[in-house]
Scaffold this motif. Structure first.
Motif, short mmCIF file in Angstrom:
data_model
loop_
_atom_site.label_atom_id
_atom_site.label_comp_id
_atom_site.label_asym_id
_atom_site.label_seq_id
_atom_site.Cartn_x
_atom_site.Cartn_y
_atom_site.Cartn_z
N THR A 59 -8.62 2.09 -10.19
CA THR A 59 -7.89 1.66 -8.99
C THR A 59 -8.66 0.56 -8.26
O THR A 59 -8.08 -0.46 -7.87
CB THR A 59 -7.68 2.85 -8.04
OG1 THR A 59 -6.86 3.83 -8.69
CG2 THR A 59 -7.01 2.41 -6.75
N ALA A 119 1.18 1.35 -11.09
CA ALA A 119 -0.24 1.16 -10.79
C ALA A 119 -0.62 -0.32 -10.74
O ALA A 119 -1.61 -0.69 -10.09
CB ALA A 119 -1.09 1.88 -11.83
N TYR A 175 0.84 -1.21 0.00
CA TYR A 175 0.00 0.00 0.00
C TYR A 175 0.87 1.26 0.00
O TYR A 175 0.60 2.22 -0.74
CB TYR A 175 -0.92 0.00 1.22
CG TYR A 175 -1.70 1.29 1.38
CD1 TYR A 175 -2.82 1.54 0.61
CD2 TYR A 175 -1.28 2.28 2.28
CE1 TYR A 175 -3.53 2.74 0.73
CE2 TYR A 175 -1.97 3.47 2.40
CZ TYR A 175 -3.10 3.69 1.63
OH TYR A 175 -3.78 4.88 1.74
N GLU A 193 3.86 1.48 -1.19
CA GLU A 193 4.46 1.58 -2.53
C GLU A 193 3.50 2.23 -3.52
O GLU A 193 3.91 3.02 -4.37
CB GLU A 193 4.86 0.19 -3.02
CG GLU A 193 6.05 -0.42 -2.29
CD GLU A 193 7.35 0.32 -2.58
OE1 GLU A 193 7.61 0.62 -3.76
OE2 GLU A 193 8.09 0.59 -1.64
N THR A 194 2.21 1.88 -3.42
CA THR A 194 1.24 2.46 -4.35
C THR A 194 1.03 3.94 -4.09
O THR A 194 0.83 4.72 -5.03
CB THR A 194 -0.11 1.73 -4.25
OG1 THR A 194 -0.66 1.88 -2.93
CG2 THR A 194 0.05 0.25 -4.57
N THR A 195 1.07 4.36 -2.83
CA THR A 195 0.87 5.78 -2.52
C THR A 195 2.13 6.61 -2.76
O THR A 195 2.05 7.83 -2.83
CB THR A 195 0.43 5.96 -1.05
OG1 THR A 195 1.44 5.41 -0.19
CG2 THR A 195 -0.89 5.26 -0.81
N TYR A 235 -7.60 -3.52 -7.75
CA TYR A 235 -7.56 -4.12 -6.41
C TYR A 235 -8.47 -5.35 -6.35
O TYR A 235 -8.06 -6.42 -5.86
CB TYR A 235 -7.98 -3.09 -5.37
CG TYR A 235 -8.05 -3.63 -3.96
CD1 TYR A 235 -6.91 -3.71 -3.17
CD2 TYR A 235 -9.27 -4.07 -3.42
CE1 TYR A 235 -6.97 -4.21 -1.88
CE2 TYR A 235 -9.33 -4.57 -2.13
CZ TYR A 235 -8.18 -4.63 -1.37
OH TYR A 235 -8.25 -5.14 -0.10
N LEU A 257 0.80 -2.51 -9.17
CA LEU A 257 0.98 -3.00 -7.80
C LEU A 257 -0.35 -3.11 -7.07
O LEU A 257 -0.46 -3.81 -6.06
CB LEU A 257 1.93 -2.09 -7.02
CG LEU A 257 3.42 -2.21 -7.33
CD1 LEU A 257 4.20 -1.13 -6.62
CD2 LEU A 257 3.94 -3.59 -6.93
N LEU A 258 -1.37 -2.41 -7.56
CA LEU A 258 -2.69 -2.49 -6.94
C LEU A 258 -3.26 -3.90 -7.04
O LEU A 258 -3.97 -4.35 -6.14
CB LEU A 258 -3.64 -1.49 -7.61
CG LEU A 258 -3.35 -0.01 -7.33
CD1 LEU A 258 -4.12 0.87 -8.30
CD2 LEU A 258 -3.70 0.33 -5.90
#
Length: 440
Positions: free
Chosen positions: A294, A253, A244, A246-248, A298, A255-256
Motif C-alpha cells: 500500500t 488497490a 481516499y 474510495e480506497t477504504t 502511494y 487507486l492508491l
C-alpha cells in the motif's frame, strides 16, 4: 491551426485519463469525470513545465499526448468490441437537471465577481508568472531578478501559471479569457465533484444539499472568481479525500497510485499544498506501516509530482520569505509572545464563523448525534493542517495583523470543500444520525 491542436491535446488527455481510470483503476462511477479533469489539469501543467525545462518545441509537446490519445482510442474500441470494459455509470435526467441548475447559478455568481485580470494576487502573481512562462526563451527571467520580482513570489509553484501559459501558447497570444475560463471550470468542478462523490454512495439528498451550499455561498464564488490558485488547491485537497474514501470502501488497490498523485500534485499548486501533502502522507504512512505494498503504491503515485517540485524548489525558485536559514533568534521571540497566539486564534475563529459557519453547523450536528468523527483519519489530517497554518502565522516575519487579514479566509477556503464533503458523508453514512434521517 495550433489552437485546434492544443484543444485536441487537452481533449485527448481528458479522454485518455478517463479511459485509463476505468480500465486499470476500476473507476466506473461518475467520479471518473472530475478525477479525469483534475488529472488533465495537472498533466498539462507538468508537460508544459518539462517542455520549458528541456526546450521541447511546442508542436512536439502537443504531438505526444495526441499520439497517446490515438493509442488509447484503439484500446478503447478494442475493449468495446470485446465487451471487456464495464460501462461507465450514467446520470439520471433528474441528476443532470440538478447539476445543470447548480452550474447556472454558480456561473451567474461568478460573472458578478470576476475581473478582467483577476484580483491583486491574480495579476501580480499568478497571471504575471504565466506571462513569463509564455515565452520559452525568457521564462527563467522570473527567477533571475529576485530583488525586483520578490513581491511577486517567484518561489510559488507553477501549476496554474503553467496551465494558463500552455493554452496561451496554443492561441499565440496573451488574453485574459484563458485564466477566467480556467477559474470558472475549477469553480464548477468543486460542487459537482462533491455532488458526484456523495451520490456515489446513494446519498442523493446530501449531494443536493452540498450543491445548494456552494451555489448560495457568495464567499466561495468570490474567491474562485478572483483567479487565485486557492480554489485549485481546494479542488486537489477535495479529490485526495474522495479517492481516499474510495480506497477504504473497497475500491481497486491501484487507486492508491492515484491517491499519491493527487496528494503530491497539491504541492505543485501552492506552498500550502506542500503542508497538506506532508501531513496527509505522514498520517497515511503511519496508518499503513504494516502494509508495504500500500505504501509503495502511494509513493509511486506521488513520485513524479515530488520530483518536479523538488527540481523547481532547489534549482530555480528563490528562498521563501517565511522559511529560510537566518531566522533562528527571531523565531524564538515570536514563539514566546502570548499575544500572538490570542490574535491568531481570534482571527481564525472570527473568519470561520463569518464565512464558513456551515462547516461549524454540520460539525455541531455530527457531535450532537454522537457520530464518531474525531478519531478518523480525515479529522486528523485537517486538524494538523490547521495547526500548521497556526504555526506559519506564529512565525511569520510580516506584520501579523496584516498577514491574518490578507490570508485567513483563503487558508480556510483550501479545506472548506473537503470539510463539506466529509461532514455530509459522515452524516449520511451513519445510521445513528436520527436528525439527518427524518429529513430524507
Amino acid at each position: 491551426m495550433l489552437i485546434l491542436a492544443t484543444l485536441l491535446c487537452l481533449a485527448g488527455l481528458l479522454f485518455s485519463t478517463s479511459f485509463l481510470l476505468r480500465k486499470f483503476a476500476g473507476l466506473n462511477s461518475l467520479l471518473n469525470y472530475p478525477c479525469s479533469f483534475a488529472l488533465t489539469i495537472s498533466l498539462a501543467s507538468y508537460l508544459h513545465y518539462l517542455s520549458l525545462l528541456f526546450r521541447i518545441d511546442y508542436r512536439l509537446l502537443l504531438a505526444v499526448p495526441i499520439l497517446v490519445t490515438g493509442l488509447t482510442g484503439w484500446l478503447y474500441f478494442k475493449d468495446i468490441k470485446s465487451k471487456s470494459l464495464p460501462p461507465l455509470q450514467a446520470a439520471s435526467n433528474l441528476k443532470l437537471l440538478v447539476m445543470a441548475v447548480a452550474a447556472l447559478v454558480l456561473t451567474t455568481g461568478f460573472n458578478q465577481y470576476v475581473y478582467r485580470w483577476g484580483d491583486w494576487d491574480a495579476w501580480a502573481i499568478w497571471n504575471l508568472h504565466a506571462k513569463f512562462l509564455f515565452h520559452p526563451e525568457y521564462w527563467t527571467n522570473l527567477f533571475l531578478y529576485t530583488d525586483k520580482l520578490r513581491v511577486t513570489h517567484p518561489d510559488y509553484p507553477l501549476m496554474l501559471p503553467s496551465l494558463i501559459a500552455f493554452i496561451w501558447r496554443g492561441l499565440g497570444t496573451i488574453i485574459p479569457f484563458v485564466p477566467i475560463a480556467i477559474a470558472h471550470l475549477v469553480l464548477l468542478a468543486i460542487p459537482l465533484t462533491v455532488f458526484l462523490a456523495l451520490n456515489r454512495f446513494g446519498h442523493l439528498f446530501s449531494a443536493a444539499i452540498a450543491l445548494a451550499i456552494f451555489a448560495l455561498d457568495t464567499k466561495f464564488i468570490n474567491v474562485a472568481g478572483s483567479q487565485y490558485a486557492d480554489t485549485l488547491l481546494a479542488l486537489f485537497i477535495l479529490v485526495t479525500f474522495i479517492i481516499y474514501k474510495e480506497t477504504t470502501a473497497g475500491g481497486n488497490a491501484k487507486l492508491l497510485v492515484l491517491l499519491g498523485f493527487f496528494a503530491g500534485s497539491a504541492t505543485w499548486v501552492k506552498n500550502e499544498g506542500q503542508l497538506f501533502f506532508v501531513v496527509f502522507s505522514f498520517l497515511f504512512l503511519l496508518q499503513n506501516l504494516r502494509k508495504p505494498v500500500t505504501v509503495l503504491r502511494y509513493v509511486a503515485g506521488a513520485l513524479i509530482p515530488l520530483l518536479i517540485l523538488l527540481h523547481f524548489k532547489f534549482v530555480l525558485a528563490p528562498a521563501n520569505d517565511l522559511v529560510h536559514a537566518s531566522r533562528g533568534a527571531e523565531l524564538l521571540d515570536l514563539i514566546a509572545s502570548p499575544m500572538r497566539y490570542l490574535l491568531i486564534a481570534k482571527y481564525l475563529l472570527l473568519t470561520a464563523f463569518e464565512y464558513y459557519w456551515i462547516v461549524i453547523l454540520l460539525s455541531a450536528i455530527v457531535l450532537f448525534n454522537k457520530i464518531p468523527f474525531v478519531r478518523t483519519f480525515p479529522f486528523a489530517v485537517i486538524t494538523m493542517v490547521l495547526l500548521g497554518y497556526f504555526a506559519v502565522y506564529l512565525t511569520t516575519p510580516h506584520d501579523l495583523t496584516w498577514h491574518l487579514e490578507a490570508s485567513t479566509d483563503r487558508l480556510l477556503h483550501h479545506i472548506y470543500p473537503a470539510c463539506i464533503y466529509l461532514m455530509l458523508l459522515k452524516l449520511s453514512a451513519t445510521s445513528k444520525s436520527d436528525f439527518w434521517a427524518k429529513w430524507q
